[in-house]
Design a protein around this motif. Sequence first.
Motif, PDB file in Angstrom:
ATOM      1  N   PRO A  70      -6.238   6.613 -15.252  1.00 44.56           N
ATOM      2  CA  PRO A  70      -5.972   7.892 -15.915  1.00 44.56           C
ATOM      3  C   PRO A  70      -4.485   8.237 -15.799  1.00 44.56           C
ATOM      4  CG  PRO A  70      -6.849   8.265 -13.724  1.00 44.56           C
ATOM      5  CD  PRO A  70      -6.804   6.769 -13.910  1.00 44.56           C
ATOM      6  N   GLU A  71      -4.073   9.294 -16.487  1.00 46.50           N
ATOM      7  CA  GLU A  71      -2.696   9.763 -16.368  1.00 46.50           C
ATOM      8  C   GLU A  71      -2.399  10.053 -14.892  1.00 46.50           C
ATOM      9  OE1 GLU A  71      -1.862  12.839 -19.139  1.00 46.50           O
ATOM     10  OE2 GLU A  71       0.147  13.166 -18.308  1.00 46.50           O
ATOM     11  N   GLY A  72      -1.275   9.581 -14.393  1.00 51.34           N
ATOM     12  CA  GLY A  72      -0.936   9.776 -12.983  1.00 51.34           C
ATOM     13  C   GLY A  72      -1.429   8.658 -12.085  1.00 51.34           C
ATOM     14  N   GLY A  73      -2.280   7.802 -12.624  1.00 50.96           N
ATOM     15  CA  GLY A  73      -2.748   6.644 -11.859  1.00 50.96           C
ATOM     16  C   GLY A  73      -1.628   5.614 -11.736  1.00 50.96           C
ATOM     17  N   ALA A  74      -1.662   4.807 -10.699  1.00 50.21           N
ATOM     18  CA  ALA A  74      -0.570   3.850 -10.492  1.00 50.21           C
ATOM     19  C   ALA A  74      -1.093   2.452 -10.195  1.00 50.21           C
ATOM     20  CB  ALA A  74       0.327   4.328  -9.349  1.00 50.21           C
ATOM     21  N   LEU A  75      -0.249   1.474 -10.500  1.00 47.28           N
ATOM     22  CA  LEU A  75      -0.598   0.067 -10.264  1.00 47.28           C
ATOM     23  C   LEU A  75       0.578  -0.621  -9.582  1.00 47.28           C
ATOM     24  CD1 LEU A  75      -2.440  -2.287 -12.728  1.00 47.28           C
ATOM     25  CD2 LEU A  75      -0.344  -3.088 -11.630  1.00 47.28           C
ATOM     26  N   ILE A 133       0.838  -1.211   0.000  1.00 37.08           N
ATOM     27  CA  ILE A 133       0.000   0.000   0.000  1.00 37.08           C
ATOM     28  C   ILE A 133       0.869   1.256   0.000  1.00 37.08           C
ATOM     29  CG2 ILE A 133      -1.655   1.303   1.412  1.00 37.08           C
ATOM     30  CD1 ILE A 133      -2.871  -1.473   2.117  1.00 37.08           C
ATOM     31  N   GLU A 134       1.987   1.178   0.724  1.00 41.36           N
ATOM     32  CA  GLU A 134       2.926   2.307   0.717  1.00 41.36           C
ATOM     33  C   GLU A 134       3.525   2.502  -0.670  1.00 41.36           C
ATOM     34  OE1 GLU A 134       4.170   1.736   5.307  1.00 41.36           O
ATOM     35  OE2 GLU A 134       5.804   1.597   3.817  1.00 41.36           O
ATOM     36  N   ALA A 135       3.940   1.391  -1.285  1.00 40.30           N
ATOM     37  CA  ALA A 135       4.553   1.475  -2.624  1.00 40.30           C
ATOM     38  C   ALA A 135       3.560   2.064  -3.628  1.00 40.30           C
ATOM     39  CB  ALA A 135       5.000   0.083  -3.076  1.00 40.30           C
ATOM     40  N   LEU A 136       2.290   1.715  -3.476  1.00 39.14           N
ATOM     41  CA  LEU A 136       1.257   2.170  -4.414  1.00 39.14           C
ATOM     42  C   LEU A 136       0.906   3.648  -4.199  1.00 39.14           C
ATOM     43  CD1 LEU A 136      -0.752   1.373  -6.638  1.00 39.14           C
ATOM     44  CD2 LEU A 136      -2.244   0.402  -4.878  1.00 39.14           C
ATOM     45  N   GLY A 137       1.262   4.173  -3.031  1.00 40.95           N
ATOM     46  CA  GLY A 137       0.973   5.590  -2.762  1.00 40.95           C
ATOM     47  C   GLY A 137      -0.509   5.856  -2.594  1.00 40.95           C
ATOM     48  N   VAL A 138      -1.181   5.009  -1.826  1.00 43.97           N
ATOM     49  CA  VAL A 138      -2.617   5.199  -1.597  1.00 43.97           C
ATOM     50  C   VAL A 138      -2.798   6.330  -0.578  1.00 43.97           C
ATOM     51  CG1 VAL A 138      -4.777   4.100  -0.918  1.00 43.97           C
ATOM     52  CG2 VAL A 138      -2.993   2.730  -2.009  1.00 43.97           C
ATOM     53  N   ALA A 139      -3.631   7.300  -0.921  1.00 44.60           N
ATOM     54  CA  ALA A 139      -3.818   8.477  -0.067  1.00 44.60           C
ATOM     55  C   ALA A 139      -5.304   8.735   0.168  1.00 44.60           C
ATOM     56  CB  ALA A 139      -3.161   9.689  -0.739  1.00 44.60           C
ATOM     57  N   PRO A 140      -5.648   9.567   1.167  1.00 39.46           N
ATOM     58  CA  PRO A 140      -7.051   9.854   1.461  1.00 39.46           C
ATOM     59  C   PRO A 140      -7.822  10.338   0.226  1.00 39.46           C
ATOM     60  CG  PRO A 140      -5.683  10.691   3.211  1.00 39.46           C
ATOM     61  CD  PRO A 140      -4.750  10.196   2.146  1.00 39.46           C
ATOM     62  N   ALA A 164       6.228  -4.416  -7.489  1.00 43.91           N
ATOM     63  CA  ALA A 164       6.505  -3.671  -8.715  1.00 43.91           C
ATOM     64  C   ALA A 164       5.437  -2.588  -8.853  1.00 43.91           C
ATOM     65  CB  ALA A 164       6.474  -4.593  -9.920  1.00 43.91           C
ATOM     66  N   THR A 165       5.878  -1.347  -9.030  1.00 42.57           N
ATOM     67  CA  THR A 165       4.928  -0.228  -9.134  1.00 42.57           C
ATOM     68  C   THR A 165       5.266   0.636 -10.339  1.00 42.57           C
ATOM     69  OG1 THR A 165       4.697  -0.183  -6.728  1.00 42.57           O
ATOM     70  CG2 THR A 165       3.945   1.769  -7.907  1.00 42.57           C
ATOM     71  N   GLY A 166       4.252   1.046 -11.059  1.00 41.14           N
ATOM     72  CA  GLY A 166       4.452   1.958 -12.178  1.00 41.14           C
ATOM     73  C   GLY A 166       3.323   2.968 -12.259  1.00 41.14           C
ATOM     74  N   THR A 167       3.634   4.123 -12.842  1.00 38.98           N
ATOM     75  CA  THR A 167       2.644   5.198 -12.993  1.00 38.98           C
ATOM     76  C   THR A 167       2.292   5.348 -14.470  1.00 38.98           C
ATOM     77  OG1 THR A 167       3.633   6.318 -11.116  1.00 38.98           O
ATOM     78  CG2 THR A 167       2.226   7.655 -12.527  1.00 38.98           C
ATOM     79  N   VAL A 173     -10.711   5.659 -11.396  1.00 38.95           N
ATOM     80  CA  VAL A 173      -9.904   4.790 -10.522  1.00 38.95           C
ATOM     81  C   VAL A 173      -8.518   5.422 -10.413  1.00 38.95           C
ATOM     82  CG1 VAL A 173      -8.813   2.510 -10.339  1.00 38.95           C
ATOM     83  CG2 VAL A 173     -11.165   2.689 -11.181  1.00 38.95           C
ATOM     84  N   ASP A 174      -8.010   5.612  -9.190  1.00 40.20           N
ATOM     85  CA  ASP A 174      -6.700   6.253  -9.013  1.00 40.20           C
ATOM     86  C   ASP A 174      -5.567   5.251  -8.832  1.00 40.20           C
ATOM     87  OD1 ASP A 174      -7.740   9.056  -8.728  1.00 40.20           O
ATOM     88  OD2 ASP A 174      -8.781   8.117  -7.028  1.00 40.20           O
ATOM     89  N   ARG A 175      -5.882   4.138  -8.186  1.00 37.70           N
ATOM     90  CA  ARG A 175      -4.842   3.156  -7.854  1.00 37.70           C
ATOM     91  C   ARG A 175      -5.384   1.745  -8.045  1.00 37.70           C
ATOM     92  NH1 ARG A 175      -2.315   7.135  -8.038  1.00 37.70           N
ATOM     93  NH2 ARG A 175      -0.906   8.079  -6.506  1.00 37.70           N
ATOM     94  N   VAL A 176      -4.499   0.840  -8.484  1.00 42.02           N
ATOM     95  CA  VAL A 176      -4.887  -0.569  -8.642  1.00 42.02           C
ATOM     96  C   VAL A 176      -3.838  -1.441  -7.958  1.00 42.02           C
ATOM     97  CG1 VAL A 176      -5.278  -2.449 -10.292  1.00 42.02           C
ATOM     98  CG2 VAL A 176      -6.116  -0.150 -10.834  1.00 42.02           C
TER      99      VAL A 176
END
Length: 221
Positions: A147-152, A38-45, A210-213, A120-123
């Motif tokens: 979308p652009e800026g979204g991360a998985l 969750i930290e790697a994915l950058g999940v935020a409020p 593994a994380t990518g934007t 959807v912001d994060r996957v």
Amino acid sequence: VNDTLSTNQRTNAWYDRFAAFYDAALDGMYAAHRMRAIEALGVAPNMTVVDVGCGTGATLPLLRAAVGENGRVIGVDASAGMLRKAEALVRRRDFHNVELLQVGTEATSIAAIASRVGRVDRVLCFLSLSVIDPWQLVLNGWLDVLPEGGALTIADVHNPRPGPYARLVELIARATLARKSWEPLQQRTTNFQLEWEPSSWFLGGAFFLATGTVDGSQRAY
Ligand SMILES: C[S@@+](CC[C@H](N)C(=O)[O-])C[C@H]1O[C@@H](n2cnc3c(N)ncnc32)[C@H](O)[C@@H]1O
């Protein structure tokens, strides 16, 4: 009868039964890994996060804590048995902003879910791409939705040459540990980060994050 079932139907049927003892078997093993993912994915409020192959919902409370009261968490899974466990957890914890959806394995189901969910912001794919068949289709499908800026983030176990113990893990999890699921993620994203945990043989292989934007310029894939 089993011969006429597809791999997906067999995997689903297995996970429907595995649901009864899945949490007891895995709970302690992956607690710290879930936090790190969750930290790697950058999940935020306030974000909307999709948990692909959410299973019994082991990561849902952590995702819910990270997005807060006004964010959204969407858990998707193919197995009705696993989702029943996740539903019970969501009810017990009174999570009004955690939704659960049963996905088919066909290509159209991701687009259908996405149009229902909205932005959807994060996957997160936690121990799921090693099981899902065909995993490339599901990975690319969710990258298309972001979308652009979204991360998985992919959090999974890799073993290039599974020995007897790893093959047992593969059998129990219906997983294929030799998959290099981070490779298409690396090709399609920017700020790609790959982190390995060295001493995780008891998981059947090496645990990786593994994380990518998603970058707008790479959209026309
Ligand atoms: C090893 S479990 C991981 C569950 C959960 N993410 C966790 O960390 O505990 C793999 C999950 O993938 C699900 N799965 C298998 N094929 C799938 C598909 N095509 N689409 C979505 N989920 C699938 C299984 O039902 C199972 O719940």
